[in-house]
Design a protein around this motif. Structure first.
Motif, PDB file in Angstrom:
ATOM      1  N   ARG A   1      -4.265  -0.039  -8.274  1.00 50.47           N
ATOM      2  CA  ARG A   1      -4.573  -0.693  -9.227  1.00 50.47           C
ATOM      3  C   ARG A   1      -4.648  -0.185 -10.874  1.00 50.47           C
ATOM      4  O   ARG A   1      -3.872  -0.819 -11.493  1.00 50.47           O
ATOM      5  CB  ARG A   1      -6.042  -1.148  -9.156  1.00 50.47           C
TER       6      ARG A   1
ATOM      7  N   VAL B   1      -6.606  -1.103   2.485  1.00 49.73           N
ATOM      8  CA  VAL B   1      -7.003  -1.588   1.278  1.00 49.73           C
ATOM      9  C   VAL B   1      -7.173  -0.523   0.119  1.00 49.73           C
ATOM     10  O   VAL B   1      -7.069  -0.677  -0.982  1.00 49.73           O
ATOM     11  CB  VAL B   1      -8.334  -2.811   1.408  1.00 49.73           C
ATOM     12  N   ASP B   2      -7.753   0.577   0.858  1.00 44.96           N
ATOM     13  CA  ASP B   2      -8.179   1.731  -0.175  1.00 44.96           C
ATOM     14  C   ASP B   2      -6.919   2.072  -0.872  1.00 44.96           C
ATOM     15  O   ASP B   2      -6.877   2.455  -1.951  1.00 44.96           O
ATOM     16  CB  ASP B   2      -8.676   2.665   0.552  1.00 44.96           C
ATOM     17  N   ARG B   3      -5.757   2.068  -0.133  1.00 49.09           N
ATOM     18  CA  ARG B   3      -4.713   2.418  -0.936  1.00 49.09           C
ATOM     19  C   ARG B   3      -4.062   1.344  -2.043  1.00 49.09           C
ATOM     20  O   ARG B   3      -3.339   1.691  -2.836  1.00 49.09           O
ATOM     21  CB  ARG B   3      -3.265   2.635   0.283  1.00 49.09           C
TER      22      ARG B   3
ATOM     23  N   SER C   1       0.846  -1.298  -0.007  1.00 53.14           N
ATOM     24  CA  SER C   1       0.118   0.005  -0.068  1.00 53.14           C
ATOM     25  C   SER C   1       0.836   1.490   0.128  1.00 53.14           C
ATOM     26  O   SER C   1       0.349   2.232   0.024  1.00 53.14           O
ATOM     27  CB  SER C   1      -0.880  -0.002   1.330  1.00 53.14           C
TER      28      SER C   1
ATOM     29  N   ARG D   1      -5.183  -9.186  -7.696  1.00 52.25           N
ATOM     30  CA  ARG D   1      -6.120  -9.446  -6.502  1.00 52.25           C
ATOM     31  C   ARG D   1      -5.622  -8.714  -5.254  1.00 52.25           C
ATOM     32  O   ARG D   1      -4.472  -8.715  -5.036  1.00 52.25           O
ATOM     33  CB  ARG D   1      -6.078 -10.965  -6.097  1.00 52.25           C
ATOM     34  N   ILE D   2      -6.694  -7.928  -4.801  1.00 53.29           N
ATOM     35  CA  ILE D   2      -6.403  -7.011  -3.679  1.00 53.29           C
ATOM     36  C   ILE D   2      -6.834  -7.361  -2.395  1.00 53.29           C
ATOM     37  O   ILE D   2      -8.200  -7.727  -2.323  1.00 53.29           O
ATOM     38  CB  ILE D   2      -6.617  -5.484  -3.914  1.00 53.29           C
TER      39      ILE D   2
ATOM     40  N   GLU E   1      -6.379  -0.459  -3.650  1.00 56.70           N
ATOM     41  CA  GLU E   1      -7.246  -0.019  -4.882  1.00 56.70           C
ATOM     42  C   GLU E   1      -6.728   1.108  -5.661  1.00 56.70           C
ATOM     43  O   GLU E   1      -6.965   1.005  -7.086  1.00 56.70           O
ATOM     44  CB  GLU E   1      -8.764   0.160  -4.003  1.00 56.70           C
ATOM     45  N   ALA E   2      -6.066   2.003  -4.977  1.00 55.80           N
ATOM     46  CA  ALA E   2      -5.406   3.172  -5.846  1.00 55.80           C
ATOM     47  C   ALA E   2      -4.638   3.051  -6.662  1.00 55.80           C
ATOM     48  O   ALA E   2      -4.395   3.681  -7.541  1.00 55.80           O
ATOM     49  CB  ALA E   2      -5.204   4.394  -4.634  1.00 55.80           C
TER      50      ALA E   2
ATOM     51  N   SER F   1      -7.130  -7.587   2.286  1.00 55.52           N
ATOM     52  CA  SER F   1      -6.506  -7.038   3.282  1.00 55.52           C
ATOM     53  C   SER F   1      -5.646  -8.040   3.944  1.00 55.52           C
ATOM     54  O   SER F   1      -5.817  -9.250   3.906  1.00 55.52           O
ATOM     55  CB  SER F   1      -7.870  -6.897   4.315  1.00 55.52           C
TER      56      SER F   1
END
Ligand SMILES: NC(=O)c1ccc[n+]([C@@H]2O[C@H](COP(=O)([O-])OP(=O)(O)OC[C@H]3O[C@@H](n4cnc5c(N)ncnc54)[C@H](OP(=O)(O)O)[C@@H]3O)[C@@H](O)[C@H]2O)c1
Length: 251
Positions: free
Chosen positions: A49, A42-44, A17, A58-59, A46-47, A61
């Motif tokens: 991707r 996880v938001d980091r 991340s 695959r992302i 996703e950013a 936690s």
């Protein structure tokens, strides 16, 4: 970079991340690796991707200090042929005499137990397939301790020992194990170490050009893309303006 084709090879990066982990994800994606990326934020992940091109990603936690989290993560990484054990941190620069047990435990649980746990979960399938590369992100702190770094340095010296022990344990299996040991890299590392004190973190890198996360990621990409008979066991990289954990040329 010339080397072995990794097109379609599944690679796991822990702590993807931020910093070195995120840069490693980008570098491995450029080599065509499919990725399983883990971290607590996880938001980091996703950013990140959109920066990874058209490889499969695959992302998930992942908290490497939690056995349950590691098991759930590893269940989505059964094809992994590359494991980059990058998740890690330092907490504080207290001398041992004033050290805080919670800081010691967090560093040991993350940098050592977490690395061992993920390795134990993913290694058996690599052994079955007789193919795999584990890259541990150590540090020059594992080569030379400095004041205020006793526990962080001990964890990275431990990473070095684990790497060597694994080399012996895996001799004859075809599985490679490497320890990439950077000097000062400008990432969120110091911000985490100083609990969000941005000014104190900035001073760590003042007056010289530190390594970038990309510099380290390129070294990791080099290690994993060597032909199968080449095991780069230890790769130490410093900024030119740093000659030891304590010697910096600042202007
Ligand atoms: N920066 C340096 O000067 C330097 C030098 C030598 C070695 N290193 C090593 O390089 C590695 C990466 O550090 P960095 O410099 O890139 O620092 P960073 O920017 O702070 O990144 C650290 C990463 O580790 C993850 N992480 C921390 N605790 C975790 C946990 N319990 N479970 C899962 N992920 C966790 C963080 O993700 P979340 O917070 O989202 O979970 C983050 O993605 C570390 O092992 C560090 O010791 C750094």
């Amino acid at each position: 970079m010339s080397g072995m084709s990794l097109q379609g090879t599944w690679a796991v990066v822990t702590g993807a991340s931020a910093g070195i982990g995120a840069a490693t994800a980008r570098a491995l994606a450029r080599l065509g690796c499919n990725l399983v990326l883990g971290a607590r934020r996880v938001d980091r992940l996703e950013a990140l991707r959109p920066e990874l091109g058209d490889v499969e990603v695959r992302i998930l936690s992942l908290d490497v200090t939690s056995p349950e989290s590691c098991e759930a993560f590893a269940a989505h990484a059964t094809e992994a042929e590359i494991l980059v054990n990058n998740a890690g941190l330092a907490r504080g620069v207290d001398p041992v005499a004033q050290g805080r047990e919670e800081d010691w435990r967090e560093m040991i649980e993350t940098n050592l137990v977490g690395l061992l746990r993920l390795t134990r979960l993913l290694l058996p399938r690599m052994i079955e397939r007789r193919r795999g590369t584990i890259v541990n992100v150590g540090s020059v702190a594992g080569l030379e301790a400095y004041p205020g770094g006793a526990v962080y340095c001990a964890t990275k010296a431990g990473v070095r020992s684990i790497t060597k022990a694994l080399r012996h344990e895996l001799l004859g299996t075809g599985i490679r194990v490497a320890n990439v040991e950077p000097g000062a890299v400008e990432t969120e590392f110091s911000l985490v170490r100083f609990s969000g004190d941005a000014e104190r973190a900035r001073k760590v890198y003042e007056g010289f050009t530190p390594l970038t996360a990309e510099d380290v990621a390129e070294a990791i990409a080099f290690v994993v893309s060597r032909p199968p008979h080449v095991n780069i066991e230890e790769l130490v990289l410093y900024p030119t303006a740093q000659a030891s954990t304590m010697a910096f040329h600042r202007q």
